[in-house]
Design an enzyme around this catalytic site. Structure first.
Site, PDB file in Angstrom:
ATOM      1  N   GLU A  64       0.835  -1.202   0.000  1.00 11.60           N
ATOM      2  CA  GLU A  64       0.000   0.000   0.000  1.00 11.60           C
ATOM      3  C   GLU A  64       0.868   1.249   0.000  1.00 11.60           C
ATOM      4  OE1 GLU A  64      -3.058  -0.050  -1.207  1.00 11.60           O
ATOM      5  OE2 GLU A  64      -3.657  -1.378   0.430  1.00 11.60           O
ATOM      6  N   HIS A  65       0.493   2.189  -0.850  1.00 11.75           N
ATOM      7  CA  HIS A  65       1.252   3.434  -1.014  1.00 11.75           C
ATOM      8  C   HIS A  65       2.697   3.134  -1.434  1.00 11.75           C
ATOM      9  CE1 HIS A  65      -1.759   6.403   0.197  1.00 11.75           C
ATOM     10  NE2 HIS A  65      -2.215   5.442   0.968  1.00 11.75           N
TER      11      HIS A  65
ATOM     12  N   GLY B 168     -13.070   2.369  -1.894  1.00 10.40           N
ATOM     13  CA  GLY B 168     -11.679   1.941  -2.016  1.00 10.40           C
ATOM     14  C   GLY B 168     -11.535   0.672  -2.836  1.00 10.40           C
ATOM     15  N   LEU B 169     -12.498   0.409  -3.730  1.00 12.71           N
ATOM     16  CA  LEU B 169     -12.427  -0.800  -4.570  1.00 12.71           C
ATOM     17  C   LEU B 169     -12.129  -0.448  -6.024  1.00 12.71           C
ATOM     18  CD1 LEU B 169     -15.461  -2.770  -3.071  1.00 12.71           C
ATOM     19  CD2 LEU B 169     -13.030  -3.062  -2.566  1.00 12.71           C
TER      20      LEU B 169
ATOM     21  N   ASP C 285      -4.233   0.295  -9.754  1.00 18.24           N
ATOM     22  CA  ASP C 285      -5.651  -0.021  -9.958  1.00 18.24           C
ATOM     23  C   ASP C 285      -5.959  -0.294 -11.432  1.00 18.24           C
ATOM     24  OD1 ASP C 285      -5.575   0.616  -7.307  1.00 18.24           O
ATOM     25  OD2 ASP C 285      -6.571   2.559  -7.527  1.00 18.24           O
TER      26      ASP C 285
END
Ligand code: GLA
Length: 381
Positions: free
Chosen positions: A30-31, A120-121, A168
């Site tokens: 993440e990030h 957040g999907l 994403d």
């Protein structure tokens, strides 16, 4: 979805072709994507649908089922639309395709998204990729798949104005059922890693906090800026292109010279990249017993070092584990949004009830709980 709606809106549904792209849940990493690091998302069986057919009226006619709105535009008025934000993703993708391939013929389009927005999907990445892939396929533009992901990201960065990384759009393009995708966001090399959780007696559960803290957009771009600042300082001493290039020794050096909070941000990125690779490796070698620790460490690092969690996310992770989840952590950009959980199937109903009750007792409103399956990336339907 009611396909006959297309007929009602556009008089007939002849010659429409349909495409769909999935949302995603990030397991770990993440990030890290905008620091050119590693990520490990899965694509989920909730989709964005895009139907199109060439028209002869010299304008684009686009209908959104979710907003129940028809919008028409031509090449002269492709501009950011404040009143109807949903058209911006489509216009952004058209703009990026035109830059690559020149003008394409105008078309009629029907849009429908079943991925919850703001959870957040990655509903927006699915939207962009479905549109980019659909246009490319329909008009036979021969844009290769990696470029589909990249141009979709550029649409989001340049037109919509959200400074997201590539994760994403990449997973929406290349995802695969029962598989997690290890992506190197520097080289865009990727590897499919079997992730058949049902065979393990587990379910993939996403819990949406239902909060979006006002700091969300601003917080994300602040983190990007802090990363750039840290990199600038480090590059005065080290020969690196991004935080991803740090090795044990140069990382230790970074921790000595960087001021807080840049020091903590870099520590998160460095260790998170290591965790992604360790997680992927253990997954490949069937060492599932190690996975919960990586996910918890990731969450704690996002809480304490990167500072992108919030009370609701921290509470959900704590309760998820207390009530018997195999693993849990926040997923996506943070500042609200969702957690990802791997939950033993034999306790799932009771587990969901307990989470719901304790969350509502604490915060006064319900979280949204989704039990998800994995799915393939973008395709024609
Ligand atoms: C958002 C962005 C991604 C990634 C995550 C955090 O989902 O769109 O590119 O940066 O946040 O990992």
């Amino acid at each position: 979805m009611d396909f006959d709606r297309i007929e009602k809106i556009f008089e007939d549904k002849k010659n429409f072709r349909g495409f769909r792209a999935p949302g995603r849940v990030n397991l770990i990493g993440e990030h890290t994507d905008y620091h050119q690091g590693f990520v490990l998302p899965v694509s989920i069986s909730k989709f964005f649908y895009f139907f199109l057919r060439k028209n002869n009226v010299n304008k684009f006619r686009v209908y959104s089922e979710n907003f129940d709105e028809l919008y028409e535009f031509d090449y002269l008025n492709i501009t950011f639309n404040k009143e109807k934000p949903w058209v911006n993703y489509l216009q952004g993708v058209i703009t990026e395709i035109v830059k690559l391939k020149g003008e394409i013929p105008c078309f009629d389009a029907y849009l429908f998204g079943e991925i919850p927005m703001g959870a957040g999907l990655s509903s927006s990445a699915a939207y962009e990729v479905a549109v980019a892939y659909g246009i490319n396929t329909y008009f036979d533009l021969k844009i290769e798949k990696k470029e589909i992901a990249k141009l979709s990201q550029r649409a989001e960065n340049n037109f919509v104005g959200a400074p997201c990384g590539i994760m994403d759009q990449f997973i929406a393009t290349f995802g695969k059922e029962k598989t997690a995708l290890l992506i190197d966001t520097l080289t865009l090399d990727y590897e499919n890693i079997p992730f058949d959780i049902n065979k393990r007696g587990l379910s993939l559960v996403v819990i949406d906090t239902k909060v979006k803290h006002s700091i969300a957009g601003e917080g994300y771009s602040t983190r990007r800026r802090e990363g750039e600042e840290a990199l600038k300082i480090l590059r005065q001493h080290l020969n690196i292109n991004s935080l991803r290039d740090l090795q044990d020794e140069t990382f230790n050096f970074s921790q000595k010279i960087l001021p807080s909070p840049l020091r903590e941000r870099v520590a998160h990125v460095f260790n998170e990249n290591k965790r992604v690779l360790a997680f992927a490796n253990d997954l490949k070698n069937d060492q599932w017993q190690n996975l919960p620790k990586y996910m918890l460490d990731s969450h704690l690092s996002l809480k304490n070092l990167y500072e992108v969690t919030c009370e609701e996310l921290d509470f959900l992770v704590e309760k998820a584990l207390e009530y018997g989840a195999f693993a849990s952590r926040m997923t996506g950009g943070g500042f609200g949004g969702s957690t990802v959980n791997l939950v033993p199937q034999e306790i799932i109903d009771r587990w969901i009830e307990k989470i719901k009750t304790s969350y509502e007792d604490k915060f006064g409103f319900k979280p949204e709980i989704l039990v998800l399956e994995t799915s393939d990336g973008v395709r024609e339907i």
